[in-house]
Design a protein around this motif. Structure first.
Motif, PDB file in Angstrom:
ATOM      1  N   LEU A 269       0.671  -1.260  -0.067  1.00  0.00           N
ATOM      2  CA  LEU A 269       0.037  -0.075  -0.082  1.00  0.00           C
ATOM      3  C   LEU A 269       0.794   1.238  -0.062  1.00  0.00           C
ATOM      4  O   LEU A 269       1.856   1.055   0.574  1.00  0.00           O
ATOM      5  N   GLU A 272       0.298   7.879   1.410  1.00  0.00           N
ATOM      6  CA  GLU A 272      -0.121   9.225   0.714  1.00  0.00           C
ATOM      7  C   GLU A 272      -0.286  10.534   1.874  1.00  0.00           C
ATOM      8  O   GLU A 272      -1.181  10.133   2.609  1.00  0.00           O
ATOM      9  N   ASN A 274      -2.020  14.049   3.005  1.00  0.00           N
ATOM     10  CA  ASN A 274      -2.950  15.042   2.656  1.00  0.00           C
ATOM     11  C   ASN A 274      -2.626  16.228   3.131  1.00  0.00           C
ATOM     12  O   ASN A 274      -2.830  16.731   4.122  1.00  0.00           O
ATOM     13  N   SER A 422      -4.759   4.580   8.882  1.00  0.00           N
ATOM     14  CA  SER A 422      -3.853   5.844   8.615  1.00  0.00           C
ATOM     15  C   SER A 422      -2.318   5.300   8.456  1.00  0.00           C
ATOM     16  O   SER A 422      -2.015   4.242   9.226  1.00  0.00           O
ATOM     17  N   CYS A 423      -1.540   5.930   7.852  1.00  0.00           N
ATOM     18  CA  CYS A 423      -0.270   5.663   7.775  1.00  0.00           C
ATOM     19  C   CYS A 423       0.883   6.727   8.747  1.00  0.00           C
ATOM     20  O   CYS A 423       1.893   6.767   8.361  1.00  0.00           O
ATOM     21  N   CYS A 477      -2.004  10.907   6.993  1.00  0.00           N
ATOM     22  CA  CYS A 477      -1.544  10.120   5.931  1.00  0.00           C
ATOM     23  C   CYS A 477      -2.490   8.982   5.934  1.00  0.00           C
ATOM     24  O   CYS A 477      -2.901   8.426   6.920  1.00  0.00           O
ATOM     25  N   ILE A 478      -2.774   8.657   4.604  1.00  0.00           N
ATOM     26  CA  ILE A 478      -3.582   7.218   4.342  1.00  0.00           C
ATOM     27  C   ILE A 478      -2.965   6.429   3.424  1.00  0.00           C
ATOM     28  O   ILE A 478      -2.154   6.916   2.462  1.00  0.00           O
ATOM     29  N   PHE A 479      -3.399   5.123   3.374  1.00  0.00           N
ATOM     30  CA  PHE A 479      -2.960   4.245   2.528  1.00  0.00           C
ATOM     31  C   PHE A 479      -3.980   4.073   1.518  1.00  0.00           C
ATOM     32  O   PHE A 479      -5.100   4.063   1.486  1.00  0.00           O
ATOM     33  N   THR A 480      -2.993   3.948   0.123  1.00  0.00           N
ATOM     34  CA  THR A 480      -3.927   3.693  -1.138  1.00  0.00           C
ATOM     35  C   THR A 480      -3.314   2.498  -1.854  1.00  0.00           C
ATOM     36  O   THR A 480      -2.150   2.251  -1.615  1.00  0.00           O
ATOM     37  N   ASN A 481      -4.131   1.994  -2.749  1.00  0.00           N
ATOM     38  CA  ASN A 481      -3.633   1.095  -3.423  1.00  0.00           C
ATOM     39  C   ASN A 481      -2.569   1.665  -4.495  1.00  0.00           C
ATOM     40  O   ASN A 481      -2.848   2.852  -5.328  1.00  0.00           O
ATOM     41  N   PRO A 482      -1.525   1.302  -4.780  1.00  0.00           N
ATOM     42  CA  PRO A 482      -0.470   1.928  -5.868  1.00  0.00           C
ATOM     43  C   PRO A 482      -0.883   1.629  -7.274  1.00  0.00           C
ATOM     44  O   PRO A 482      -1.409   0.484  -7.656  1.00  0.00           O
ATOM     45  N   GLN A 528       8.651   7.338  -2.479  1.00  0.00           N
ATOM     46  CA  GLN A 528       7.429   7.121  -1.843  1.00  0.00           C
ATOM     47  C   GLN A 528       7.616   6.017  -0.913  1.00  0.00           C
ATOM     48  O   GLN A 528       8.367   5.227  -0.924  1.00  0.00           O
TER      49      GLN A 528
END
Length: 748
Positions: A269, A272, A274, A422-423, A477-482, A528
């Motif tokens: 993950l 990212e 914000n 959250s990351c 910060c949140i996790f997203t699918n790359p 990243q």
């Protein structure tokens, strides 16, 4: 044979990828590709497949442990450590690597295959490399023009052949005819359907690579282990590390300047931040959390601290001695009239109890300030006269005294919790620091004043802690699918042992893997952050029976493994390509053969009274060895080195003297030969043509192993070489190169 010799000296390696890629339809078994044992085919320059996870976790299962024991596990771990010790691919100094392997003659005589070297070869393949010598020259197309026919006679053969190269120089990134400083040519083998003509493994046509200099050290890279026709690792051969071109391959494939459009490793993950909105964060007292967690079970901790994530917990027990502390107010005899009572504190014995303590691993606790020792205050509250009041003034007030103390090995500080999903937080600015005095966290004793002066007053001694509370502005910060992006090579892969909870391989201990990759946006590198939860090993090592793994074809396979590939996204309108891409088999299993010794028996010996007489041994034994005087280690666990090694005594024979009687009895020990033995003189296979050997004139060898007689040739003094052969009751034979020195008459 069609020679093709290049003059430019360079080095080389071969990239590995899928044989079923869109423009790889010519990489088929009849032309020497994807034959049994292959897990891919060679790729062109800039079409390589690689790993893009900088951390790869490996483990052993119960079958590996049962066959190789902890010694074998240590050897395999040392192979992974060889790669972990390498510097970043950008900084590899190729001149520091040798051109070839080494050999242990003891291990060679025992037909041992080095466990560490095979593992290093497997690792190279898992990183995306294959046999460069095999593909220095390789067949691309075969065409039979109309009116012509295929023939094994070069004069009559009408076929036309297209040869390409898939061996790449790591520095110039062009195709090379050299591998580890050895120049290679090729000849085309054409079977025209006659499979008996073709060298194994059977195909229709093949561009067969060979060294131009027959005395050169050939087929030397570790990756040549995967050459179906001339593998690099023979009996007794071993590698202490990578060769020049093995290191060059990693330098090319994983350098940061090797950019490709890739999708980050499956299961990862992207973190990212914000930056469009600032949020407010307040820290909490770490001392309170740690003190509570030490003596309370998980359910109570989660209830007391909402939102906390407990990854794991364990318990231990301590014997606790608690003193019985008492306190009371009194007026000592002789005290002035109307004096306030005095607080008296004492102890009376102690209580012993068993306390349950907890050790926690928290998943979302982030400490801001962390102290291993905690400053505190010993606070005493009691009654007393107001200082400076007139004598005899009955005004009674509360006295509070404090004393600084240090609570050693008691953790304190402040922390915050990262919410689920959250990351983390990117702290932007500290808004304010508040200093708080904690409550009476440890009340030592207290006593109630029941006198008429101040009824109901309570005096006490307590430990009081303090902590600093911080307020921050932060970006969430949140996790997203790359998604696919242009990434640099990761520079280096680190292999990390992350085993099961026991050698029984029952439960894999999950790992949270945080790593970075560098994407390139408009020529600007951007780092990243990623997170991957590893719930099973990326590479699992086991042991299994690999005799005839490609049945019905007869044979034995040293190791087995799998490879999966993901082709990188293609640009719109681009022609289908074979690469580049990523190696995407998570998890993968590498299997080591545990079938033991295997014997091939031809069909004519079926129903024979002694099939063993016609068997051809295909001895395969795992070992660990080097060129030291240490004896090789033999697997499986409990195998005896003595059982493998048949020793002839004496070797060589003692000296003989011209004209003097000679008598010497030979014997053998070790091995699995079955007496009675028959002794004879053997054939020197190194001679061209091979010749039957003899003893010096006057000496003879009996069938029971006795050398006797009287040397009688005055011209035959000096060393004399011969071959001695022993055959057991089952017809199995073994030979030694032996010698005897003949001394002149009169030698003392």
């Amino acid at each position: 044979m069609m020679p093709a010799i290049a003059a430019q000296q360079a080095w080389g390696f071969s990239l590995l990828g899928p044989s079923d890629a869109p423009d790889s339809t010519w990489q088929v078994p009849p032309w020497g590709y994807n034959v049994p044992g292959d897990v891919g085919a060679p790729k062109a320059v800039a079409q390589g497949f690689r790993r893009n996870a900088p951390h790869i976790y490996y483990a052993f299962d119960a079958s590996f442990f049962g066959y190789f024991s902890t010694n074998g596990m240590d050897v395999v771990e040392s192979a992974f450590d060889t790669f972990n010790a390498l510097t970043n691919a950008d900084n590899l100094q190729l001149s520091q690597f040798p051109f070839n392997s080494q050999q242990s003659f003891d291990a060679s005589a025992l037909d041992l295959t080095d466990l560490k070297s095979v593992t290093m070869g497997e690792i190279m393949e898992q990183l995306g490399l294959t046999a460069p010598v095999r593909y220095v020259w390789t067949l691309h197309d075969v065409y039979t023009p109309p009116g012509t026919t295929c023939s094994q006679n070069p004069i009559a053969n009408g076929n036309e052949y297209l040869i390409v190269q898939r061996n790449i120089d790591p520095l110039s990134e062009v195709y090379s005819t050299y591998v580890n400083a050895t120049l290679y040519s090729y000849e085309i083998f054409e079977s025209c359907g006659n499979v008996d003509f073709y060298p194994e493994p059977v195909s229709a046509e093949l561009a067969y690579t060979y060294p131009v200099d027959p005395d050169a050290q050939a087929y030397t890279p570790i990756t040549e282990l995967f050459d179906a026709w001339h593998p690099s690792l023979g009996d007794g051969d071993y590698y202490t590390g990578l060769t020049y071109d093995d290191a060059g391959a990693l330098h090319y494939l994983y350098s940061t300047n090797n950019e490709a459009v890739e999708t980050p490793v499956a299961g990862s993950l992207l973190a990212e931040t914000n930056t469009s909105q600032l949020l407010l964060l307040q820290t909490s007292d770490l001392y309170v959390l740690m003190q509570y967690a030490q003596t309370n079970p998980p359910a109570a901790v989660e209830a007391e601290f909402p939102g906390i994530i407990i990854n794991s917990s364990s318990t231990y027990y301590t014997v606790v001695t608690n003193a019985n502390v008492y306190s009371y107010f009194t007026n000592y005899p002789g005290s002035p009239a109307d004096s306030p009572p005095v607080l008296v504190v004492g102890t009376s014995g102690s209580n012993i109890s068993i306390q349950t303590n907890y050790i926690y691993s928290f998943g979302n606790v982030v400490t801001v300030n962390y102290h291993t020792n905690t400053p505190a205050y010993l606070t005493t509250i009691s009654l007393g006269v107001v200082p400076g009041s007139p004598a005899g003034d009955p005004l009674i007030k509360t006295n509070v005294t404090t004393k600084k103390v240090i609570l050693k090995n008691v953790v304190s500080g402040d922390y915050y919790l990262v919410p689920p999903g959250s990351c983390g937080f990117e702290l932007v600015k500290t808004l304010v620091k508040n200093h708080f005095a904690g409550t009476a966290t440890n009340v030592i004793t207290e006593s109630t004043n029941a006198s008429a002066i101040d009824p109901g007053f309570i005096g006490s001694e307590s430990i009081v802690t303090r902590f600093t509370n911080n307020w921050y502005e932060y970006y969430g910060c949140i996790f997203t699918n790359p998604v696919p992006a242009l990434y640099q090579g990761i520079g280096k892969v680190n292999f990390i042992y992350a085993g099961y909870d026991s050698t029984l391989s029952q439960n894999f201990l999950a790992v949270t893997d945080n790593f970075t990759m560098v994407t390139v946006v408009g020529d600007k590198p951007i780092t990243q952050n990623f997170q991957r939860i590893v719930t099973e090993p990326d590479i699992l090592l086991d042991a299994k029976d690999l005799a005839s793994p490609n049945a019905p074809q007869i044979g034995i396979q040293v190791f087995g493994r799998g490879m999966s590939y993901t082709l990188d996204p293609q640009l719109p309108g681009a022609s289908p390509a074979s690469g580049p891409g990523t190696i995407s088999d998570y998890p993968t299993t590498i299997s080591f053969n545990d079938a033991g010794n295997v014997y091939f028996v031809p069909g004519e010996f079926v129903n024979a009274t002694n099939a063993f007489l016609g068997s051809e041994p295909s001895i395969f034994t795992w070992g660990s060895f080097d060129n030291s005087t240490n004896a090789p280690t033999v697997y499986p666990v409990g195998s005896s080195l003595q059982n493998l090694l048949i020793q002839l005594t004496p070797l060589p024979l003692p000296d003989a003297i011209i004209g003097s009687s000679y008598l010497q009895t030979n014997s053998i020990t070790g091995g699995s030969m079955s007496p009675p033995y028959t002794w004879s003189l053997g054939v020197d296979q190194t001679a061209i043509p091979p010749v039957q050997t003899t003893l010096p004139a006057g000496l003879s060898l009996s069938t029971n192993g006795v050398v006797s007689g009287k040397p009688d040739d005055n011209d035959a003094t000096g060393p004399y070489d011969f071959v001695i052969q022993v055959t057991d009751v089952n017809g199995r034979s073994v030979t030694w190169n032996d010698s005897i020195n003949i001394d002149p008459i009169g030698t003392p």
